[in-house]
Design a protein around this motif. Structure first.
Motif, PDB file in Angstrom:
ATOM      1  N   GLU A  90       9.642   5.428  15.751  1.00  0.00           N
ATOM      2  CA  GLU A  90       8.573   5.206  14.777  1.00  0.00           C
ATOM      3  C   GLU A  90       8.042   3.781  14.913  1.00  0.00           C
ATOM      4  N   GLN A  91       6.737   3.648  14.917  1.00  0.00           N
ATOM      5  CA  GLN A  91       6.083   2.352  15.110  1.00  0.00           C
ATOM      6  C   GLN A  91       6.002   1.632  13.757  1.00  0.00           C
ATOM      7  N   VAL A  92       7.152   1.187  13.288  1.00  0.00           N
ATOM      8  CA  VAL A  92       7.245   0.645  11.932  1.00  0.00           C
ATOM      9  C   VAL A  92       6.449  -0.642  11.757  1.00  0.00           C
ATOM     10  N   GLY A  93       6.101  -1.311  12.837  1.00  0.00           N
ATOM     11  CA  GLY A  93       5.327  -2.539  12.739  1.00  0.00           C
ATOM     12  C   GLY A  93       3.831  -2.325  12.655  1.00  0.00           C
ATOM     13  N   HIS A  94       3.396  -1.076  12.589  1.00  0.00           N
ATOM     14  CA  HIS A  94       1.959  -0.798  12.535  1.00  0.00           C
ATOM     15  C   HIS A  94       1.361  -1.484  11.311  1.00  0.00           C
ATOM     16  N   ALA A  95       0.308  -2.268  11.528  1.00  0.00           N
ATOM     17  CA  ALA A  95      -0.204  -3.164  10.486  1.00  0.00           C
ATOM     18  C   ALA A  95      -0.640  -2.431   9.224  1.00  0.00           C
ATOM     19  N   ALA A  96      -1.272  -1.288   9.360  1.00  0.00           N
ATOM     20  CA  ALA A  96      -1.790  -0.579   8.193  1.00  0.00           C
ATOM     21  C   ALA A  96      -0.796   0.423   7.625  1.00  0.00           C
ATOM     22  N   GLY A  97       0.427   0.450   8.183  1.00  0.00           N
ATOM     23  CA  GLY A  97       1.427   1.417   7.747  1.00  0.00           C
ATOM     24  C   GLY A  97       1.512   2.573   8.717  1.00  0.00           C
ATOM     25  N   HIS A  98       2.733   2.843   9.202  1.00  0.00           N
ATOM     26  CA  HIS A  98       2.864   3.847  10.260  1.00  0.00           C
ATOM     27  C   HIS A  98       3.006   5.266   9.718  1.00  0.00           C
ATOM     28  N   ARG A  99       3.189   5.416   8.421  1.00  0.00           N
ATOM     29  CA  ARG A  99       3.257   6.746   7.807  1.00  0.00           C
ATOM     30  C   ARG A  99       2.010   6.949   6.953  1.00  0.00           C
ATOM     31  N   VAL A 100       1.322   8.040   7.204  1.00  0.00           N
ATOM     32  CA  VAL A 100       0.018   8.259   6.576  1.00  0.00           C
ATOM     33  C   VAL A 100      -0.027   9.647   5.938  1.00  0.00           C
ATOM     34  N   SER A 101      -0.548   9.692   4.713  1.00  0.00           N
ATOM     35  CA  SER A 101      -0.753  10.950   4.001  1.00  0.00           C
ATOM     36  C   SER A 101      -2.188  11.413   4.214  1.00  0.00           C
ATOM     37  N   VAL A 102      -2.349  12.661   4.606  1.00  0.00           N
ATOM     38  CA  VAL A 102      -3.673  13.254   4.768  1.00  0.00           C
ATOM     39  C   VAL A 102      -3.955  14.086   3.521  1.00  0.00           C
ATOM     40  N   LEU A 103      -4.980  13.686   2.784  1.00  0.00           N
ATOM     41  CA  LEU A 103      -5.316  14.292   1.502  1.00  0.00           C
ATOM     42  C   LEU A 103      -6.569  15.141   1.627  1.00  0.00           C
ATOM     43  N   THR A 104      -6.623  16.221   0.870  1.00  0.00           N
ATOM     44  CA  THR A 104      -7.830  17.047   0.820  1.00  0.00           C
ATOM     45  C   THR A 104      -8.109  17.421  -0.628  1.00  0.00           C
ATOM     46  N   GLY A 105      -9.341  17.797  -0.884  1.00  0.00           N
ATOM     47  CA  GLY A 105      -9.711  18.249  -2.219  1.00  0.00           C
ATOM     48  C   GLY A 105     -11.166  18.632  -2.269  1.00  0.00           C
ATOM     49  N   PRO A 106     -11.554  19.368  -3.321  1.00  0.00           N
ATOM     50  CA  PRO A 106     -12.968  19.710  -3.491  1.00  0.00           C
ATOM     51  C   PRO A 106     -13.769  18.472  -3.850  1.00  0.00           C
ATOM     52  N   LEU A 107     -15.017  18.447  -3.436  1.00  0.00           N
ATOM     53  CA  LEU A 107     -15.862  17.303  -3.752  1.00  0.00           C
ATOM     54  C   LEU A 107     -16.114  17.266  -5.256  1.00  0.00           C
ATOM     55  N   PRO A 108     -15.794  16.146  -5.904  1.00  0.00           N
ATOM     56  CA  PRO A 108     -15.960  16.055  -7.355  1.00  0.00           C
ATOM     57  C   PRO A 108     -17.410  15.771  -7.736  1.00  0.00           C
ATOM     58  N   ALA A 109     -17.745  16.118  -8.953  1.00  0.00           N
ATOM     59  CA  ALA A 109     -19.059  15.787  -9.493  1.00  0.00           C
ATOM     60  C   ALA A 109     -18.864  14.790 -10.630  1.00  0.00           C
ATOM     61  N   GLY A 110     -19.687  13.777 -10.643  1.00  0.00           N
ATOM     62  CA  GLY A 110     -19.557  12.784 -11.691  1.00  0.00           C
ATOM     63  C   GLY A 110     -20.622  11.726 -11.557  1.00  0.00           C
ATOM     64  N   PRO A 111     -20.692  10.852 -12.503  1.00  0.00           N
ATOM     65  CA  PRO A 111     -21.713   9.797 -12.452  1.00  0.00           C
ATOM     66  C   PRO A 111     -21.351   8.717 -11.441  1.00  0.00           C
ATOM     67  N   GLY A 112     -22.371   8.149 -10.834  1.00  0.00           N
ATOM     68  CA  GLY A 112     -22.155   7.041  -9.908  1.00  0.00           C
ATOM     69  C   GLY A 112     -23.117   5.911 -10.228  1.00  0.00           C
ATOM     70  N   PRO A 113     -23.028   5.322 -11.428  1.00  0.00           N
ATOM     71  CA  PRO A 113     -24.007   4.292 -11.812  1.00  0.00           C
ATOM     72  C   PRO A 113     -23.997   3.114 -10.850  1.00  0.00           C
ATOM     73  N   GLY A 114     -25.195   2.758 -10.389  1.00  0.00           N
ATOM     74  CA  GLY A 114     -25.314   1.626  -9.483  1.00  0.00           C
ATOM     75  C   GLY A 114     -24.928   1.921  -8.059  1.00  0.00           C
ATOM     76  N   ALA A 115     -24.535   3.177  -7.763  1.00  0.00           N
ATOM     77  CA  ALA A 115     -24.054   3.529  -6.423  1.00  0.00           C
ATOM     78  C   ALA A 115     -25.075   4.390  -5.699  1.00  0.00           C
ATOM     79  N   GLU A 116     -25.114   4.245  -4.387  1.00  0.00           N
ATOM     80  CA  GLU A 116     -25.989   5.051  -3.554  1.00  0.00           C
ATOM     81  C   GLU A 116     -25.388   5.151  -2.155  1.00  0.00           C
ATOM     82  N   VAL A 117     -25.925   6.061  -1.360  1.00  0.00           N
ATOM     83  CA  VAL A 117     -25.484   6.225   0.023  1.00  0.00           C
ATOM     84  C   VAL A 117     -26.664   5.931   0.933  1.00  0.00           C
TER      85      VAL A 117
END
Length: 249
Positions: A90-117
């Motif tokens: 295991e590459q334990v010295g990996h700077a961003a962390g060598h163990r990574v969780s892959v998450l999934t979920g439905p796209l949420p709906a909600g307000p994004g005041p001041g935000a844009e893409v």
């Protein structure tokens, strides 16, 4: 339901290296050292040869491009057991962390005041997501190739938060979420994520996928609150001293 390896391929396409070469179903990747995901071999599927032979090819590819040899492999998979049996660790010295969780979920709906893409990145977006307003060629390639949206949220006249979203195979891949330290705990991360989710739905996506280091508890809590759950984990592995000798050394 996507299998672990199928989802890894989706994520890999959302984070394209500068150089990518197939090794059977594995993928050799180089991006001048910018992130582990773009500078390791994605070890999923059949490499078309024995795993020790494939790992030797990974070493040759990495040495030729002056990056540390590494493989990204699904945790507790048959491939990971074969990598361990070949003498890698295991590459334990990996700077961003060598163990990574892959998450999934439905796209949420909600307000994004001041935000844009945005359709293109601004200098402030680059500063937040990469740490420089003048990204390298490799950084620009990885971050801008494909169908990409550049989420921003403003406060007090500046870009206070930013995130990257990429559309791949009907998924919205989310990465590089960042909020300026002086603007944290104001709900800006949620705001820019809601804006990105709305953008993703407009592009035809219904779910998002995120790759988060397992020790990044704050990010994991944020995404859990937005309805994400863990799909699987992956780890980075590197060679032992005698399993990957550089012929130039």
């Amino acid at each position: 339901m996507y299998a672990d390896e199928e989802l890894e391929m989706v994520c890999s396409k959302a984070w394209p290296p500068v150089v990518g070469e197939p090794l059977g179903q594995w993928r050799l990747r180089w991006a001048d050292g910018f992130t582990g995901r773009a500078n390791s071999a994605l070890a999923v599927g059949d490499p078309g040869m024995t795993v020790p032979a494939a790992l030797a090819a990974v070493c040759d590819f990495a040495h030729a491009r002056a990056i540390p040899p590494a493989v990204q492999v699904v945790q507790d998979s048959e491939q990971e057991r074969a990598v361990a049996a070949a003498g890698w660790g295991e590459q334990v010295g990996h700077a961003a962390g060598h163990r990574v969780s892959v998450l999934t979920g439905p796209l949420p709906a909600g307000p994004g005041p001041g935000a844009e893409v945005l359709d293109g990145p601004t200098s402030q977006w680059w500063e937040l997501t990469v740490g420089t307003s003048e990204p390298s060629v490799a950084e620009r390639h990885v971050m801008t190739t494909g169908k990409v949206g550049y989420g921003v949220v403003s406060a007090d006249g500046v870009t206070a938060g930013a995130v990257r979203g990429a559309i791949v195979d009907g998924w919205l891949h989310v990465s590089r979420l960042a909020v300026r330290p002086d603007f944290r705990r104001r709900g800006l991360a949620r705001a820019v994520l809601y804006a990105l989710a709305a953008w993703g739905r407009a592009q035809g996506a219904e779910q998002w996928v995120l790759q988060v280091a397992v020790d990044n508890t704050g990010a994991l809590a944020l995404y859990s609150g937005l309805g994400c759950t863990e799909h699987h984990r992956y780890r980075y592995w590197g060679p032992g001293q005698r399993t990957c000798e550089d012929p130039q050394s």
